[in-house]
Design an enzyme around this catalytic site. Structure first.
Site, short mmCIF file in Angstrom:
data_model
loop_
_atom_site.label_atom_id
_atom_site.label_comp_id
_atom_site.label_asym_id
_atom_site.label_seq_id
_atom_site.Cartn_x
_atom_site.Cartn_y
_atom_site.Cartn_z
N HIS A 16 -32.22 -20.57 -15.79
CA HIS A 16 -31.26 -19.26 -15.60
C HIS A 16 -31.00 -20.05 -14.27
CE1 HIS A 16 -30.74 -15.07 -15.49
NE2 HIS A 16 -30.12 -15.10 -14.17
N GLU A 17 -31.70 -20.55 -13.43
CA GLU A 17 -31.62 -20.35 -11.96
C GLU A 17 -30.12 -21.15 -11.73
OE1 GLU A 17 -32.11 -18.74 -9.80
OE2 GLU A 17 -32.90 -17.99 -10.69
N CYS B 70 -31.47 -9.85 -14.80
CA CYS B 70 -30.84 -10.65 -13.16
C CYS B 70 -30.96 -9.77 -11.87
CB CYS B 70 -29.92 -11.63 -14.15
SG CYS B 70 -29.11 -12.46 -12.48
ZN ZN Z 1 -29.98 -13.86 -11.87
#
Ligand code: ZN
Length: 191
Positions: free
Chosen positions: A161-162, A118
């Site tokens: 993930h977003e 990330c």
């Molecule tokens: Zn991230």
């Protein structure tokens, strides 16, 4: 007036890091139709991802390569993100999503064998991050049209993930704390 207007070049100094309040709480819905400022911000965000994957520009501006960026990662409490990547078949994906929501998902799950990273986390956090193998996501694009995405595999992982960012969830929170490499039922490695 925000700073992420037309032609603003986002760099790593604009990326808020793990521990920042905005990364750990759900973001606010974006008013529609999209304001000119929000439109310009999304364009800056997409340009950041493209720059970050360009060998020359990423070196010049010291950018870490990223495939997705959510608005709260640049310090904005707004439910919107961009994603730009190639999937496991080499197909290019480019998404700008405003007020996205997960409408349905598979039972089966997948994980990236190399784990997830990330832009807001400066260290490696090893472990299995289970994600739905297939998702359907609805939201609005830059033009304000409602769109529906049907994604699988790597694309499905990136978008989840977003979506998690917009809900205030970090990828490492999905890693099994006692046994980071334990493979859950219904979950397979994406190879
Ligand atoms: Zn991230």
């Amino acid at each position: 007036m925000g700073k992420f207007r037309a032609n603003y070049l986002i760099t790593m100094k604009d990326i808020v890091r793990d521990g920042h309040k905005l990364l750990h709480q759900p973001t606010r819905e974006v008013p529609l139709p999209l304001s000119e400022e929000d439109r310009e911000t999304l364009i800056c965000m997409m340009q950041f991802l493209k720059n970050s994957q360009d060998p020359k520009l990423s070196q010049q501006y010291k950018l870490r390569a990223g495939v997705g960026l959510s608005a709260n990662q640049i310090g904005l409490d707004k439910r919107m993100f961009v994603a730009y990547f190639q999937d496991e078949q080499g197909l290019e994906h480019e998404y700008t999503l405003v007020n996205p929501r997960l409408v349905s998902h598979s039972v089966s799950m997948v994980f990236l064998p190399q784990g997830e990273g990330c832009l807001s986390v400066d260290r490696d956090i090893p472990g299995i991050v289970p994600r739905y193998e297939r998702v359907r996501v609805k939201g609005y694009n830059l033009e304000g049209d409602e769109i529906e995405l049907k994604l699988k595999g790597y694309a499905s992982i990136v978008i989840q993930h977003e979506l998690d960012h917009l809900d205030g969830i970090m990828f490492y929170e999905r890693i099994n704390r006692e046994d980071p490499f334990r493979v859950p039922d219904n979950c397979r490695s994406l190879t």
